[in-house]
Design a protein around this motif. Structure first.
Motif, PDB file in Angstrom:
ATOM      1  N   SER A  17     -44.777 152.899  72.280  1.00 25.39           N
ATOM      2  CA  SER A  17     -45.960 152.262  72.859  1.00 25.39           C
ATOM      3  C   SER A  17     -46.820 151.650  71.768  1.00 25.39           C
ATOM      4  CB  SER A  17     -46.787 153.310  73.612  1.00 25.39           C
ATOM      5  OG  SER A  17     -47.507 154.125  72.687  1.00 25.39           O
ATOM      6  N   ALA A  51     -50.187 155.231  77.354  1.00 23.02           N
ATOM      7  CA  ALA A  51     -49.215 155.010  76.286  1.00 23.02           C
ATOM      8  C   ALA A  51     -47.815 155.418  76.719  1.00 23.02           C
ATOM      9  CB  ALA A  51     -49.629 155.791  75.040  1.00 23.02           C
ATOM     10  N   LEU A  65     -46.355 152.673  78.873  1.00 21.69           N
ATOM     11  CA  LEU A  65     -45.976 151.507  78.067  1.00 21.69           C
ATOM     12  C   LEU A  65     -44.722 151.788  77.242  1.00 21.69           C
ATOM     13  CD1 LEU A  65     -49.522 150.332  76.893  1.00 21.69           C
ATOM     14  CD2 LEU A  65     -48.079 149.326  78.684  1.00 21.69           C
ATOM     15  N   ALA A  66     -44.579 153.033  76.755  1.00 21.40           N
ATOM     16  CA  ALA A  66     -43.362 153.384  76.012  1.00 21.40           C
ATOM     17  C   ALA A  66     -42.145 153.347  76.930  1.00 21.40           C
ATOM     18  CB  ALA A  66     -43.521 154.766  75.385  1.00 21.40           C
ATOM     19  N   LEU A 124     -42.924 148.018  72.051  1.00 19.76           N
ATOM     20  CA  LEU A 124     -43.359 147.167  73.153  1.00 19.76           C
ATOM     21  C   LEU A 124     -44.020 145.898  72.638  1.00 19.76           C
ATOM     22  CD1 LEU A 124     -43.657 146.868  76.231  1.00 19.76           C
ATOM     23  CD2 LEU A 124     -45.934 147.870  75.998  1.00 19.76           C
TER      24      LEU A 124
END
Length: 399
Positions: free
Chosen positions: A264, A276, A279-280, A297
């Motif tokens: 992330s 996070a 997003l990871a 990302l």
């Protein structure tokens, strides 16, 4: 060597009388016992309140003396009490070595006082006591072993409960909860700064029976990891030093993890670990099925946009590559592989030819055919963007 004579009824009577004398002096023995422990280590006094310690010591020494007086009594109350005290001291946090020392010190004091009492009486009593030395010290050894075993079992259970509690806190943060009370408890329990710099790493790994988990092999300056196993992947919270960025984190993970994995962007504070983590996971989804690398990302934003909108991704593939998808699979694969190599080589046909083991004119010919089939030009930025995103979407939806 002369054989030891069997104990007579009178021997047992004399031993019982000597132990009875010790019981009469019990308060004095307890005071001396606690004085010796305090002289050995101040930790006893810090961990155990004095009144509690005195009462527990009085009970333990009394039970121990009674066990010497009636060694054949069942059940062994001294061992039952040692087990109870071992659990209690583990819960209080007294170091194990000090607990074992306390038991042996009690045995030493009881033996010294037995000898002193017997010496003051008739010599016959001293002889009986000396014949009981092995029995007395065997009892002390058994008690010390029992208290240590109970301590270790309780310590293991306490550690398991603590681990479960900390894992629950970490799960709550990774699931997106961010209440101030939760983040402060997690910071204290996990020993992490509440408002520090963090990135989340998601690794898709297969179970390796009997082998060390990958994350335990990862160490690096400026990064501290806290890992959590989930059903089909591992989630790592990376606490980053002020001067440590994603470049250092990616370099640390690269080559040490089988991948694929996603990293992330950096977030500030434990309360943003849920964001996070999502997003990871999105970064991980940008990896093709056969990928093995660790991706960031922030380096895969266009592809992340594609995978985050699967319906639009399917429409994009259909719109751009529909004529291409009607070709023979082998023919289609050659064209797409050529486009992928050309993009990876930053538009250099010569470098792409070297990667594909063909002539550069062959690369040009394949790209022109691709343009004809898709009705798009690789020299027009908008068309190039569409083809690049369509290629990513196609690769990620295969299989």
């Amino acid at each position: 060597m002369a054989e030891r004579r069997p104990r007579t009824r009178r021997d047992w009577k004399l031993l019982a009388e000597t132990c009875g004398t010790l019981l009469e002096r019990l308060p004095e023995l307890v005071d001396e016992y606690l004085r010796r422990l305090a002289a050995h280590s101040a930790t006893y006094g810090r961990v155990i309140p004095y009144d509690q310690h005195w009462q527990e010591a009085e009970e333990a020494i009394r039970i121990g003396i009674e066990a010497i007086r009636s060694p054949r009594a069942a059940p062994r109350r001294d061992l039952l009490h040692a087990e109870l005290l071992g659990r209690r001291r583990a819960q209080q946090g007294l170091p194990l070595d000090l607990l074992v020392h306390a038991y042996r010190q009690a045995g030493q004091l009881v033996w010294e006082t037995l000898m002193e009492t017997a010496t003051a009486k008739e010599p016959e009593r001293l002889a009986v006591l000396m014949q009981s030395a092995t029995m007395v010290w065997s009892a002390v050894d058994e008690e010390a072993d029992t208290v240590a075993e109970a301590y270790r079992a309780t310590e293991l259970e306490l550690r398991r409960r603590t681990d479960e509690r900390l894992q629950a806190l970490l799960d709550a943060l990774l699931d997106g909860r961010r209440e101030p009370e939760l983040t402060s408890r997690a910071a204290a329990g996990l020993d992490l700064p509440e408002h520090g710099r963090y990135a989340v790493v998601v690794l898709r790994v297969e179970r390796r029976d009997g082998r060390e988990p990958f994350h335990r092999l990862i160490q690096g300056a400026g990064v501290r990891f806290v890992w959590r196993m989930r059903t089909d992947y591992e989630v790592g919270v990376a606490a980053l030093a002020e001067d440590t960025g994603l470049d250092a984190l990616a370099e640390l993970l690269d080559g040490r993890c089988p991948g694929p994995g996603g990293i992330s962007p950096v977030v500030t504070g434990l309360g943003r670990l849920g964001q996070a983590r999502r997003l990871a996971e999105l970064a991980l989804r940008t990896c093709p099925p056969d990928a093995t690398g660790i991706v960031r990302l922030d380096r895969r934003m266009p592809t992340a946009l594609v995978v985050s909108q699967p319906e639009l991704a399917r429409l994009l593939v259909s719109d751009v590559f529909d004529p291409l998808l009607e070709l023979d699979p082998a023919d289609r694969a050659v064209l797409l592989e050529t486009l992928e190599a050309w993009l990876a080589c930053e538009g250099s046909a010569g470098r792409a030819a070297g990667r594909l083991y063909c002539h550069r004119n062959t690369v040009f010919n394949r790209l022109r055919r691709l343009e004809q089939l898709t009705s798009r030009s690789l020299s027009r930025p908008r068309d190039l963007t569409e083809m690049t995103l369509a290629l990513d979407a196609h690769r990620l939806t295969q299989g």
